[in-house]
Design an enzyme around this catalytic site. Structure first.
Site, mmCIF file in Angstrom:
data_model
loop_
_atom_site.group_PDB
_atom_site.id
_atom_site.type_symbol
_atom_site.label_atom_id
_atom_site.label_comp_id
_atom_site.label_asym_id
_atom_site.label_seq_id
_atom_site.Cartn_x
_atom_site.Cartn_y
_atom_site.Cartn_z
ATOM 1 N N SER A 103 0.798 -1.226 0.000
ATOM 2 C CA SER A 103 0.000 0.000 0.000
ATOM 3 C C SER A 103 0.829 1.275 0.000
ATOM 4 O O SER A 103 0.299 2.346 -0.299
ATOM 5 C CB SER A 103 -0.944 0.011 1.203
ATOM 6 O OG SER A 103 -0.212 0.110 2.411
ATOM 7 N N LYS A 173 0.884 4.648 6.911
ATOM 8 C CA LYS A 173 0.370 5.479 5.818
ATOM 9 C C LYS A 173 1.025 6.855 5.888
ATOM 10 O O LYS A 173 1.725 7.185 6.838
ATOM 11 C CB LYS A 173 -1.153 5.645 5.916
ATOM 12 C CG LYS A 173 -1.955 4.366 6.008
ATOM 13 C CD LYS A 173 -1.945 3.563 4.725
ATOM 14 C CE LYS A 173 -2.766 2.282 4.867
ATOM 15 N NZ LYS A 173 -2.624 1.385 3.686
#
Length: 325
Positions: A103, A173
């Site tokens: 990701s 993230k």
């Protein structure tokens, strides 16, 4: 005539002893003796002089200094101190984490190890735009994700900070918005923060900054105080804040769930590098750095070893000093 009298002494028979030397009697000849001679009536050694010890015999021999312990005997102590320091460092300073998915490609690839600064949050520092952060799963974001069952050795390595814990559900993230920001995605992008378009060279090649779908790829949100909005760099392969807007935090991550900022790619060696805040977050007065931020660039085990070595050396010097007294 050939005999020479070397010395004479008187006895009760008054005979002279000729031809052989006779030891002189210091008292009779008036010889001067030192005050330390007990036979001369001295009082022993001066107060500031230690008693003399004979060089012969077991009773007068000085004790031999103890031989310092060998390195191999000190090694278990060194390892023990290093483990304790590693645990403290992992808890309060910096911890290693493994990247479990794609990701964050290409910034971070699956299997990379990163070092996360856990110190600055203790001083009140909060995540800033552009930082890559590790945070606890805020509301079951990892539901359905496969988990591994670590063996005893992996559990031990996790405990001392050499491996991430399999029991903790953490994500990594990039922070796009902080409390008070308005973050918007329309069409394929660009992504805007407070109406200002971001130039995002870190987005995965071939991806668009915004995703055109009805699952959350198109949005406009205002981030509340005490929360952050996060997105993966692999925009079309990241279930981030966009796709968790139905949870209790509406896709936001509470600041108190943030473990820390990822500052270094530590492993593999050919992937080593820092994780700076991109310049795009510095435009038009956007604040990207907390004044309390401090980058720590060494692994927990390295810090632990560096802290343990001086302790062992100090112990050895102290032992040698006590042995020579």
């Amino acid at each position: 005539m050939g005999d020479v009298a070397v010395g004479a002494r008187s006895g009760h028979d008054g005979e002279e002893h000729r031809g052989r030397p006779v030891a002189a009697d210091p008292a009779a000849d008036g010889a001067v003796t030192s005050g330390s001679d007990p036979m001369a009536g001295g009082d022993g050694p001066p107060a500031d002089e230690p008693p003399r010890t004979g060089g012969e015999g077991t009773g007068g021999a000085a004790p031999k200094p103890k031989k310092p312990r060998s390195f191999w005997k000190e090694l278990p102590i060194l390892i023990g101190i290093a483990l304790v320091l590693a645990l403290l460092i992992k808890t309060f300073l910096v911890q290693a984490f493994s990247i479990p998915s794609a990701s964050m490609e290409n910034t971070l690839k699956e299997g990379d190890r990163v070092l996360v600064d856990k110190l600055t949050p203790w001083f009140g520092s909060e995540p800033e735009r552009g930082e890559v952060v590790v945070f606890h799963d805020p509301d079951n974001w990892l539901a359905g994700e496969a988990t591994t069952d670590p063996n005893a050795f992996q559990t031990f390595l996790s405990w001392i900070g050499l491996m991430p814990s399999a029991e903790e559900k953490d994500l990594i993230k990039r922070v796009v918005g902080v409390g008070g920001d308005t973050v918007t995605c329309k069409g394929t992008g660009p992504l805007t923060v407070n109406g200002k378009a971001l130039n995002e060279p870190y987005v995965y090649p071939g991806n668009t900054p915004c995703s055109q779908d009805d699952q959350g790829g198109q949005f406009s949100v205002k981030v509340p105080k005490g929360y952050i909005w996060v997105m993966g760099d692999h925009r079309q392969n990241s279930r981030d804040s966009r796709y968790n807007q139905s949870d209790k935090h509406h896709g936001m991550v509470p600041v108190d769930q943030v473990v820390g900022r990822a500052i270094v790619k530590a492993w593999p060696i050919n992937r080593w590098g820092t994780l700076p805040v991109p310049d795009t977050f510095d435009q038009d007065g956007l604040n990207t750095q907390s004044s309390a931020s401090t980058a720590l660039t060494v692994a927990p085990q390295g810090l632990a070893l560096a802290g343990a070595v001086p302790v062992v050396l100090w112990r050895r010097r102290r032992q040698e000093s006590s042995d020579t007294r």
